[in-house]
Design an enzyme around this catalytic site. Structure first.
Site, PDB file in Angstrom:
ATOM      1  N   ASP A 142      -2.137   3.635   3.765  1.00  0.00           N
ATOM      2  CA  ASP A 142      -2.713   2.726   4.757  1.00  0.00           C
ATOM      3  C   ASP A 142      -2.789   1.302   4.239  1.00  0.00           C
ATOM      4  OD1 ASP A 142      -3.781   5.008   6.583  1.00  0.00           O
ATOM      5  OD2 ASP A 142      -4.592   5.464   4.596  1.00  0.00           O
ATOM      6  N   HIS A 202      -0.070  12.717   1.215  1.00  0.00           N
ATOM      7  CA  HIS A 202      -1.003  11.927   2.025  1.00  0.00           C
ATOM      8  C   HIS A 202      -1.837  11.007   1.150  1.00  0.00           C
ATOM      9  CE1 HIS A 202      -4.657  11.829   4.907  1.00  0.00           C
ATOM     10  NE2 HIS A 202      -3.716  11.042   5.414  1.00  0.00           N
ATOM     11  N   GLU A 206       2.616   8.706   2.323  1.00  0.00           N
ATOM     12  CA  GLU A 206       1.970   8.042   3.456  1.00  0.00           C
ATOM     13  C   GLU A 206       0.756   7.317   2.915  1.00  0.00           C
ATOM     14  OE1 GLU A 206      -1.154   7.589   6.538  1.00  0.00           O
ATOM     15  OE2 GLU A 206      -1.222   8.696   4.655  1.00  0.00           O
ATOM     16  N   HIS A 257      -7.941   2.586   3.516  1.00  0.00           N
ATOM     17  CA  HIS A 257      -8.028   3.291   4.792  1.00  0.00           C
ATOM     18  C   HIS A 257      -9.190   2.802   5.641  1.00  0.00           C
ATOM     19  CE1 HIS A 257      -9.383   6.530   7.503  1.00  0.00           C
ATOM     20  NE2 HIS A 257      -8.102   6.777   7.650  1.00  0.00           N
ATOM     21  N   GLU A 279       1.099   3.178   7.154  1.00  0.00           N
ATOM     22  CA  GLU A 279       0.271   3.079   8.348  1.00  0.00           C
ATOM     23  C   GLU A 279      -0.400   1.712   8.408  1.00  0.00           C
ATOM     24  OE1 GLU A 279      -3.592   4.895  10.700  1.00  0.00           O
ATOM     25  OE2 GLU A 279      -2.617   6.144   9.188  1.00  0.00           O
TER      26      GLU A 279
END
Length: 253
Positions: free
Chosen positions: A40, A11, A38, A53, A113
């Site tokens: 952002d 993450h 993962e 993020h 994301e």
């Protein structure tokens, strides 16, 4: 249904072991054996995407104001690591293109994301999709679906924009709680997967998603016992902050 090369994703790069959404975090995850991540992406003021993020500064990046108050190169000069530890002071905010190129060069698969700042949903979806489509044009042409990044977002508008601009880049719907119309929402953007908050997911919902022919991904699973339970429900993959406790081969071990 899950075509991708990993069940466990780090993450934001390094989980709890390094500053999130930085190259230092990515290297920490890689050092732990992870080859899937993962992270952002949002747009700076000049329309250049950066790996962050929060739409504002102050938590992980020293400064004040919003991300879209600054150009990308200004953000890249800011400290995104000092908050985590002195050894990471001056770790920069990564530019998305450079970060993605580093991942690709090192064989790290990406769940990206799309994290639009308020009011920038369409632009962010389009820019990220355009870059991924170009960067992975050869893989897309060769039908190597397992190598192409997966774009996910809570923003329906961003996913629609990404689909319109680059339909060949796969998409996933992020949902904290699965609403009654979750399948309709997923179909509207031709999603290949639903990404759900594991805390709000039930066994019955997991079965429904899989029965609909969609892959199911969960965020952010930090307890090994819970991870095993979710995999037992048929969850295809998940991301974790606890890369020290849940390794990349967790589902196999």
């Amino acid at each position: 249904m899950w075509l991708y090369p990993a069940t466990v994703l780090a993450h934001r790069g390094g989980g709890t072991l390094a500053p999130e959404n930085t190259l230092a975090g990515l290297r920490e995850g890689m050092a732990r054996g992870f080859r899937a991540i993962e992270y952002d992406v949002m747009l700076a003021r000049d329309g250049v995407p950066v790996v962050m993020h929060d739409p504002w500064l102050g938590r992980t990046v020293a400064g004040s104001g919003n991300v879209f108050d600054y150009d990308a190169r200004e953000l890249a000069a800011m400290d995104a690591g000092g908050w985590f530890g002195r050894q990471y002071k001056s770790e920069p905010v990564p530019l998305f293109v450079e970060f993605a190129q580093f991942c690709k060069a090192n064989g790290v698969w990406m769940n990206i994301e799309i994290k639009p700042a308020p009011g920038y949903d369409l632009e962010t979806g389009a820019v990220v999709a355009r870059i991924v489509s170009s960067m992975f044009a050869d893989e897309i042409a060769a039908g190597q679906k397992d190598r192409v990044p997966l774009l996910s977002s809570f923003s329906h508008e961003a996913l629609e924009s990404a689909r319109e601009l680059a339909p060949q880049v796969p998409r996933a719907c992020l949902m904290s709680e699965l609403p009654p119309d979750w399948e309709r929402r997923a179909r509207e953007v031709d999603a290949v997967a639903v990404h759900a908050n594991h805390r709000n997911l039930t066994r019955e919902q997991a079965a429904q998603v899989k029965a609909a022919g969609l892959a199911l991904f969960c965020y952010t699973v930090n307890d090994p016992a819970r991870a095993r339970e979710l995999l037992g429900w048929g969850v295809d993959a998940f991301c974790t902050d606890r890369i020290d406790q849940i390794g990349p081969n967790f589902a196999i071990g």
